[in-house]
Design a protein around this motif. Sequence first.
Motif, PDB file in Angstrom:
ATOM      1  N   UNK A  90      -3.168   2.535 -11.361  1.00 20.33           N
ATOM      2  CA  UNK A  90      -2.089   3.530 -11.319  1.00 20.33           C
ATOM      3  C   UNK A  90      -2.524   4.805 -10.611  1.00 20.33           C
ATOM      4  N   UNK A  91      -3.419   5.569 -11.235  1.00 15.74           N
ATOM      5  CA  UNK A  91      -3.763   6.897 -10.723  1.00 15.74           C
ATOM      6  C   UNK A  91      -4.542   6.816  -9.413  1.00 15.74           C
ATOM      7  N   UNK A  92      -3.971   7.397  -8.374  1.00 14.85           N
ATOM      8  CA  UNK A  92      -4.594   7.370  -7.055  1.00 14.85           C
ATOM      9  C   UNK A  92      -4.283   6.121  -6.270  1.00 14.85           C
ATOM     10  N   UNK A  93      -3.565   5.193  -6.881  1.00 14.26           N
ATOM     11  CA  UNK A  93      -3.205   3.933  -6.217  1.00 14.26           C
ATOM     12  C   UNK A  93      -1.684   3.804  -6.147  1.00 14.26           C
ATOM     13  N   UNK A  94      -1.041   3.600  -7.283  1.00 15.96           N
ATOM     14  CA  UNK A  94       0.426   3.623  -7.315  1.00 15.96           C
ATOM     15  C   UNK A  94       0.936   5.057  -7.335  1.00 15.96           C
ATOM     16  N   UNK A  95       0.272   5.897  -8.112  1.00 13.61           N
ATOM     17  CA  UNK A  95       0.734   7.270  -8.307  1.00 13.61           C
ATOM     18  C   UNK A  95      -0.156   8.268  -7.585  1.00 13.61           C
ATOM     19  N   UNK A  96       0.466   9.277  -7.014  1.00  8.09           N
ATOM     20  CA  UNK A  96      -0.233  10.311  -6.259  1.00  8.09           C
ATOM     21  C   UNK A  96      -0.846  11.356  -7.178  1.00  8.09           C
ATOM     22  N   UNK A  97      -2.066  11.771  -6.860  1.00 12.35           N
ATOM     23  CA  UNK A  97      -2.673  12.879  -7.574  1.00 12.35           C
ATOM     24  C   UNK A  97      -2.024  14.207  -7.183  1.00 12.35           C
ATOM     25  N   UNK A  98      -1.323  14.230  -6.057  1.00  9.74           N
ATOM     26  CA  UNK A  98      -0.691  15.462  -5.579  1.00  9.74           C
ATOM     27  C   UNK A  98       0.676  15.680  -6.225  1.00  9.74           C
ATOM     28  N   UNK A  99       1.479  14.636  -6.266  1.00 12.49           N
ATOM     29  CA  UNK A  99       2.838  14.769  -6.788  1.00 12.49           C
ATOM     30  C   UNK A  99       2.982  14.260  -8.219  1.00 12.49           C
ATOM     31  N   UNK A 100       1.997  13.463  -8.682  1.00  7.50           N
ATOM     32  CA  UNK A 100       2.036  12.839 -10.012  1.00  7.50           C
ATOM     33  C   UNK A 100       3.234  11.900 -10.145  1.00  7.50           C
ATOM     34  N   UNK A 148       2.059   5.995   2.290  1.00 10.17           N
ATOM     35  CA  UNK A 148       2.579   4.621   2.264  1.00 10.17           C
ATOM     36  C   UNK A 148       1.484   3.560   2.230  1.00 10.17           C
ATOM     37  N   UNK A 149       0.388   3.862   1.545  1.00 15.69           N
ATOM     38  CA  UNK A 149      -0.738   2.930   1.527  1.00 15.69           C
ATOM     39  C   UNK A 149      -0.402   1.546   1.001  1.00 15.69           C
ATOM     40  N   UNK A 150       0.372   1.462  -0.090  1.00 16.52           N
ATOM     41  CA  UNK A 150       0.729   0.156  -0.657  1.00 16.52           C
ATOM     42  C   UNK A 150       1.613  -0.613   0.322  1.00 16.52           C
ATOM     43  N   UNK A 151       2.629   0.036   0.844  1.00 18.08           N
ATOM     44  CA  UNK A 151       3.534  -0.615   1.788  1.00 18.08           C
ATOM     45  C   UNK A 151       2.783  -1.089   3.027  1.00 18.08           C
ATOM     46  N   UNK A 152       1.970  -0.238   3.607  1.00 17.97           N
ATOM     47  CA  UNK A 152       1.293  -0.585   4.856  1.00 17.97           C
ATOM     48  C   UNK A 152       0.344  -1.762   4.679  1.00 17.97           C
TER      49      UNK A 152
END
Length: 260
Positions: free
Chosen positions: A9-19, A244-248
Amino acid sequence: MIKAIFFDIDGTLASFKTHQIPDSTFYTLNKLKDNGIKLFIATGRGKDGLDILQGFPFDGYITLNGQYCFTNDELIYENTIDSQDIQALLEYLKEKPFPCGFTEEHTKYFNMRNHLVDEIHAITHNDDHPARDCSQVIHKKIYQCMCFVDENEEKELLKVMPHCHASRWYPTFCDISPIGGSKQHGIDEFLKHYHIDLSQTMAFGDGGNDIPMLKHVAISVAMGNASDEVKSIADYITDDVDHDGILNACVHFQLCQKQE
């Protein structure tokens, strides 16, 4: 053919910047699900930290770094810290006090809070749990302890908790978990449950606690914001979570198409 994908989740699905989880990631998850791929969470968070997923229907959840694994209908696997190790930790805290979070099935609480705990909450938005008397944890089912110690003190702590191991994704704390449970073990439990072969798996991660999982699956993807150690063992390095790391990565592996 990929049939199962596991996501930190953290840093992968969810952004540390926007949470938050980016819209492009939710788009990708829906496309993967439409294509018949089973989707799983693999996180250090507990059940009380999954609201960030906004109710997306994952097929299974590996939580607390593998100590508590469940589907929407049933518990698949659980692993708790030995009571002798909990007692040893409580005695250690009397001699060398530091903030320590104790995680039960539905909640977590700290023996004390300081700026280190607040710093982590500012990053995760998931560690605002209260400080309280923790003397009764010896009688509770504790799945994981969040110990704010450096790597040297971590080694000393594990000497008095022989049935446990440690993992960390941030320098100021480590997660102490019972030996036997891990994200890797959680993957195996779900593959057995859904009758999927390990050769048909993929995983995404960014932190040190993701390394066993990434080494275990058939295809491992490190986020662009991952540590160098994680990137060094990954099969593929994608963009960061905010780009868009997951999508790409899923487009790269032809698991879905770009957003129109």
